[in-house]
Design a protein around this motif. Structure first.
Motif: not given
Length: 565
Positions: A234, A364, A386, A413
């Motif tokens: 992340n 996200t 993502t 993540q």
């Protein structure tokens, strides 16, 4: 149509996929210490610490934890505001192969006891002023050692001499703790020689680095297990999104607390990874923030809507030069469009809204910072690597654009699971998707919109508040027969907490009395701001209180008040 239409919207500077090193989180502090040994890593109230100093201090702390008997996988709690000690403790715990348990310093004894017992923490690091609260809690937990520090320990002269008198005036006392037995002083640990770096057998994909507590409709907060890979992934995504930033040359304003995963990723980890200086503030005070920006010229400013709103509404705002601000990522709560536009006019920088949750380390989605399109009302598009989809509430299958369903997430993540809660973990995943509990839709370009939370979680001032926890406290009051807590619209906090109360027959209690009762058992941000006493509450035929009916009533009142205004 592509199932990832957002990738066509990416500017040239942002790749759709990234490469992640097979390294633990603490390795990035060592790399920055080698690359920038004498560059300032932390600025704290006039004092600066270099990357070399932070790295060597973390090594000392790690060695001391090992001497106290810390073994791989043991949990260590950090009960500190943003300060140098919180950074040193964080990396020291990871160097010693422990697991960080970030804890909110405003927690009451009750809340602290719950989290320490649930995490099974063996050691806690805290402030002197918080020591009495911690000491009362420890006998009810597995904590074996308390490491105590003080704000003055890292203040420059003469602030370090003046601070105790300020503390006494503010808190009414000065706490003194001896370095003996199972009580340890942080400053004594830092007097030791720098030890050799200890070996690590970290499996970045599987080993948990952090227990981040969050909650939901099922009751008390749960520990989200975030691995080293989750956190680094992340942070790398955040780095890619800020592709115009200059590694080693930016100054990051650290107002967001590190016990909030958003502050930990976008301030602490990103700064260390890039070799940037963190300007840390232990609490949010508008005047202090404005003076800090004016004097120290931070360039990156992660925050929450309440922070930006507070700045914009400050009476003497025009006295301060905020033009150093180049990029701001807003998270934790919806960002009003008018706040975004006004803040950009005042600073000349860019402010965009993002989206995420503790279970995703946390980000996200986000709007593009420097590039078009920037879509008003949207939380943006998914970050590199993502995947996101709108899932049918009936079938769990992805829906077509502009259809409302539950937002699902996949990516590096996404958490390992909930600590000691396999059933909750299983219920949170479906067909490989992490179910966010948020309802929304995606447009044809791949921009996502959050319509409503499926969960009952209240988000006030960027903090997650869980109704059942407050209800449990209010139910303990002898006059309360029934209670339900909801989040209602608030122009400043996004939402605020309101409690609907039915009293027992023949009993009386005032709003003030209930408020005082709640404050004994809950952190200040969780205490209801409003109370409404009723003869009865709306219920289903089987007696379940209809929270949604009350929320709809409040929304209707809000809409009517807006029309009148």
């Amino acid at each position: 149509m592509s199932n990832k239409p957002w990738q066509q919207m990416y500017p040239e500077g942002i790749p759709t996929t990234l490469i992640y090193d097979d390294k633990p989180v603490q390795a990035y502090l060592k790399e920055s210490a080698v690359k920038h040994p004498y560059k300032a890593s932390i600025h704290f109230m006039g004092r600066e610490l270099t990357f070399k100093e932070v790295y060597e201090s973390s090594l000392k702390f790690a060695a001391y934890l090992k001497e106290l008997g810390l073994e791989k996988g043991d949990r260590v709690a950090i009960l500190l505001p943003n300060c140098p000690q919180s950074v040193i403790s964080y990396f020291g715990i990871l160097m010693a192969e422990g697991v960080v348990v970030q804890t909110n310093p405003t927690y009451t004894e009750r809340e602290l006891e719950y989290q320490m017992k649930d995490a099974g923490a063996k050691i806690i690091v805290t402030l002197d002023i918080l020591f009495p609260r911690v000491a009362k809690t420890v006998p009810k937990t597995n904590i074996q050692h308390i490491i105590v520090t003080a704000i003055k320990d890292y203040l420059p002269f003469p602030k370090n001499l003046i601070y105790p008198s300020i503390q006494k005036k503010q808190y009414g006392t000065v706490v003194k703790v001896e370095h003996a037995g199972n009580h340890h002083l942080f400053k004594e640990v830092m007097k030791r020689d720098v030890p050799e770096e200890m070996s690590s057998s970290c499996d970045v994909d599987c080993d948990v680095a952090l227990l981040q507590y969050t909650g939901g409709t099922t009751g008390f907060p749960k520990g989200v297990m975030l691995t080293h890979k989750n956190l680094i992934a992340n942070t790398r995504m955040c780095q890619a999104w800020l592709y115009k930033s200059r590694p080693g040359k930016e100054k990051v304003l650290g107002i967001l607390p590190f016990f909030h995963v958003y502050g930990m990723t976008t301030v602490l980890l990103l700064s260390v990874l890039e070799g940037n200086m963190m300007i840390l503030l232990p609490k949010f005070d508008v005047e202090t923030v404005l003076k800090t920006i004016h004097k120290h010229k931070p360039t990156i400013f992660p925050g929450a809507p309440t922070i930006y709103i507070g700045i914009l509404n400050y009476p003497d705002l025009k006295k301060y030069d905020l033009s150093s601000i180049k990029a701001c990522l807003s998270g934790s709560a919806p960002l009003p469009v008018e706040v975004q536009e006004q803040f950009e006019r005042v600073t000349g920088g860019k402010l965009v809204e993002g989206y995420g949750l503790s279970e995703t380390s946390p980000v996200t989605h986000a709007n593009f910072i420097w590039d078009e399109p920037r879509v008003k009302g949207s939380v943006g598009v998914p970050w590199p690597d993502t995947e996101a989809a709108i899932l049918s509430l009936e079938t769990g299958e992805p829906l077509e654009p502009n259809e409302i369903g539950e937002i699902g997430i996949k990516g590096p993540q996404v958490m390992k699971g909930y600590w000691n809660r396999p059933e909750d973990t299983e219920n949170t995943f479906k067909n490989g998707w992490l179910l966010t509990g948020d309802l929304g839709y995606m447009d044809e370009q791949g921009f996502f919109y959050v319509v409503e939370r499926k969960k009952d979680t209240i988000i006030a001032g960027g903090f997650n508040i869980y109704p059942r926890e407050i209800e449990e406290v209010l139910y303990e009051h002898e006059a309360v027969q029934e209670v339900i807590v909801v989040g209602i619209p608030d122009p400043y906090r996004g939402e605020t907490v309101k409690a609907y109360v039915v009293l027992k027959s023949g009993r009386t209690v005032t709003e003030q009395e209930l408020n005082e009762f709640a404050r004994k058992h809950l952190a200040a941000y969780k205490v209801p701001r409003l109370y409404e006493f009723r003869e009865e509450l709306p219920k289903t035929t089987i007696g379940k209180i209809l929270r949604r009916v009350l929320i709809e009533e409040e929304k209707k009142k809000w809409a009517e008040d807006e029309k009148k205004a």
